[in-house]
Motif scaffolding. Structure first.
Motif, PDB file in Angstrom:
ATOM      1  N   LEU A   1       5.396  -1.147  -4.913  1.00 15.99           N
ATOM      2  CA  LEU A   1       6.403  -1.558  -3.718  1.00 15.99           C
ATOM      3  C   LEU A   1       6.779  -0.458  -2.917  1.00 15.99           C
ATOM      4  N   SER A   2       6.451   0.582  -3.140  1.00 17.12           N
ATOM      5  CA  SER A   2       6.681   2.132  -2.342  1.00 17.12           C
ATOM      6  C   SER A   2       5.678   2.334  -1.455  1.00 17.12           C
ATOM      7  N   VAL A   3       4.656   1.838  -1.477  1.00 13.87           N
ATOM      8  CA  VAL A   3       3.229   2.092  -0.740  1.00 13.87           C
ATOM      9  C   VAL A   3       3.664   2.112   0.443  1.00 13.87           C
ATOM     10  N   PRO A   4       4.392   1.320   0.933  1.00 16.15           N
ATOM     11  CA  PRO A   4       4.562   1.352   2.617  1.00 16.15           C
ATOM     12  C   PRO A   4       5.185   2.481   2.963  1.00 16.15           C
ATOM     13  N   VAL A   5       5.957   3.205   2.325  1.00 16.34           N
ATOM     14  CA  VAL A   5       6.472   4.522   2.837  1.00 16.34           C
ATOM     15  C   VAL A   5       5.379   5.587   2.822  1.00 16.34           C
TER      16      VAL A   5
ATOM     17  N   ARG B   1      -3.430   7.923   5.490  1.00 15.95           N
ATOM     18  CA  ARG B   1      -4.136   7.230   4.383  1.00 15.95           C
ATOM     19  C   ARG B   1      -4.056   8.426   3.236  1.00 15.95           C
ATOM     20  N   ALA B   2      -4.223   9.691   3.811  1.00 14.69           N
ATOM     21  CA  ALA B   2      -4.201  10.877   2.693  1.00 14.69           C
ATOM     22  C   ALA B   2      -2.905  10.576   1.684  1.00 14.69           C
ATOM     23  N   ALA B   3      -1.726  10.231   2.363  1.00 14.03           N
ATOM     24  CA  ALA B   3      -0.610  10.047   1.566  1.00 14.03           C
ATOM     25  C   ALA B   3      -0.532   8.839   0.760  1.00 14.03           C
ATOM     26  N   VAL B   4      -1.426   7.818   1.057  1.00 13.39           N
ATOM     27  CA  VAL B   4      -1.458   6.586   0.283  1.00 13.39           C
ATOM     28  C   VAL B   4      -2.376   7.054  -0.946  1.00 13.39           C
ATOM     29  N   VAL B   5      -3.368   7.831  -0.840  1.00 15.87           N
ATOM     30  CA  VAL B   5      -4.235   8.361  -1.990  1.00 15.87           C
ATOM     31  C   VAL B   5      -3.471   9.049  -3.102  1.00 15.87           C
ATOM     32  N   ARG B   6      -2.513  10.000  -2.397  1.00 15.64           N
ATOM     33  CA  ARG B   6      -1.752  11.001  -3.403  1.00 15.64           C
ATOM     34  C   ARG B   6      -0.738   9.904  -3.918  1.00 15.64           C
TER      35      ARG B   6
ATOM     36  N   GLY C   1     -11.753  12.484  -7.722  1.00 17.83           N
ATOM     37  CA  GLY C   1     -11.331  12.756  -6.446  1.00 17.83           C
ATOM     38  C   GLY C   1     -10.872  11.886  -5.412  1.00 17.83           C
ATOM     39  N   GLY C   2     -10.684  10.698  -5.916  1.00 12.40           N
ATOM     40  CA  GLY C   2      -9.953   9.506  -4.854  1.00 12.40           C
ATOM     41  C   GLY C   2     -10.978   8.909  -3.849  1.00 12.40           C
ATOM     42  N   PRO C   3     -12.009   8.423  -4.347  1.00 14.16           N
ATOM     43  CA  PRO C   3     -12.944   7.782  -3.565  1.00 14.16           C
ATOM     44  C   PRO C   3     -12.483   6.491  -3.422  1.00 14.16           C
ATOM     45  N   ALA C   4     -12.852   6.010  -2.109  1.00 12.64           N
ATOM     46  CA  ALA C   4     -12.702   4.624  -1.761  1.00 12.64           C
ATOM     47  C   ALA C   4     -13.477   3.609  -2.689  1.00 12.64           C
ATOM     48  N   MET C   5     -12.721   2.315  -2.795  1.00  7.39           N
ATOM     49  CA  MET C   5     -13.381   1.603  -3.914  1.00  7.39           C
ATOM     50  C   MET C   5     -14.065   0.357  -3.566  1.00  7.39           C
ATOM     51  N   VAL C   6     -14.738  -0.179  -3.911  1.00  8.79           N
ATOM     52  CA  VAL C   6     -15.311  -1.634  -3.595  1.00  8.79           C
ATOM     53  C   VAL C   6     -14.518  -2.744  -4.576  1.00  8.79           C
ATOM     54  N   ILE C   7     -13.741  -3.642  -3.887  1.00 12.03           N
ATOM     55  CA  ILE C   7     -13.064  -4.354  -4.943  1.00 12.03           C
ATOM     56  C   ILE C   7     -13.256  -6.188  -4.265  1.00 12.03           C
ATOM     57  N   LYS C   8     -12.998  -6.835  -5.272  1.00  8.21           N
ATOM     58  CA  LYS C   8     -13.257  -8.349  -5.138  1.00  8.21           C
ATOM     59  C   LYS C   8     -12.521  -8.819  -3.938  1.00  8.21           C
TER      60      LYS C   8
ATOM     61  N   MET D   1      -5.946  -1.968   0.254  1.00  3.28           N
ATOM     62  CA  MET D   1      -6.597  -1.941   1.700  1.00  3.28           C
ATOM     63  C   MET D   1      -6.180  -0.574   2.305  1.00  3.28           C
ATOM     64  N   GLN D   2      -4.792  -0.441   2.050  1.00  2.00           N
ATOM     65  CA  GLN D   2      -4.290   0.827   2.628  1.00  2.00           C
ATOM     66  C   GLN D   2      -5.234   2.078   2.070  1.00  2.00           C
TER      67      GLN D   2
END
Length: 228
Positions: free
Chosen positions: A22-26, A32-37, A89-96, A110-111
């Protein structure tokens, strides 16, 4: 005992996951780098719980060399969807697609860098998936896919889905296959149990191989730990 461990793990993991997700929007306010962290905080929480509550340990064979890669992994449990984010190391990921539509979590994924795969495998869906993957590659991200298309039980070795070969050709990235045996301690149904999970990083496979060659090599490599 394993049922009690599993219940305690589930209560703690899902209870702690709610405020993290729920805190991802912050974090998204800072890019995006912050979302990965942020996602790695979730994965580290998962790691702490599976070690301390479930008594599970991970043995990693091989290393990821410097650079960006197209990772192709076996999929036997939810376990690796978080653990591989840390190890690779935080790869982007294919999701259904259905996961991308989950309330709030789908938006957060998606973020982070989710690439939507459609089970229908229509030409339009495949083109969209390739555009998303190329855009994330341009950001300097590695890409992670579960090329068999779904979670399987130990012993199951379905053929690779067509989306893998399409992305391999479109991205032009070397592939690192990832074998694992998480289903032994983390079954689809029933209690989880203590044990050692092995994650094996295969040899780098170059870009540009014919479809039948890359599919055969990846399928063999991701199933080297299959003990079903």
């Amino acid at each position: 005992m394993n049922r009690l461990r599993t219940l305690l793990f589930s209560i703690l993991f899902y209870g702690l996951s709610v405020p993290i997700v729920l805190s991802v929007p912050v974090s998204a306010l800072f890019g995006r780098a912050a979302v990965v962290r942020h996602a790695h905080v979730w994965a580290l929480m998962h790691r702490m719980l599976y070690r301390r509550v479930m008594g599970i340990r991970v043995r990693v064979e091989g290393v990821v060399p410097p650079g960006t890669y197209f990772f192709a992994a076996k999929h036997q449990a939810m376990f690796e969807t978080l653990e591989l984010q840390l190890l690779l190391g935080g790869p982007a990921m294919v999701i259904k697609r259905e996961l991308s539509k989950l309330p709030f979590w789908g938006w957060a994924a998606m973020q982070y860098g989710g690439i939507v795969a459609d089970r229908e495998a229509s030409a339009g869906a495949l083109r969209s998936m390739m555009r998303e993957a190329k855009a994330l590659k341009a950001e300097g991200r590695s890409i992670l896919i579960y090329p068999e298309g779904t979670r399987v039980s130990p012993g199951e070795q379905p053929p690779l889905q067509s989306g893998f070969a399409g992305l391999y050709r479109a991205l032009g990235m070397p592939v690192i296959p990832v074998a694992l045996d998480t289903g032994i301690v983390w079954p689809k149904q029933g209690a989880k149990r203590p044990g050692v999970v092995t994650i094996r990083l295969g040899e780098v496979i170059p870009a540009g191989l014919p479809r039948e060659h890359i599919e055969a090599r990846v399928h063999a490599a991701i199933n080297t730990l299959d003990r079903g």
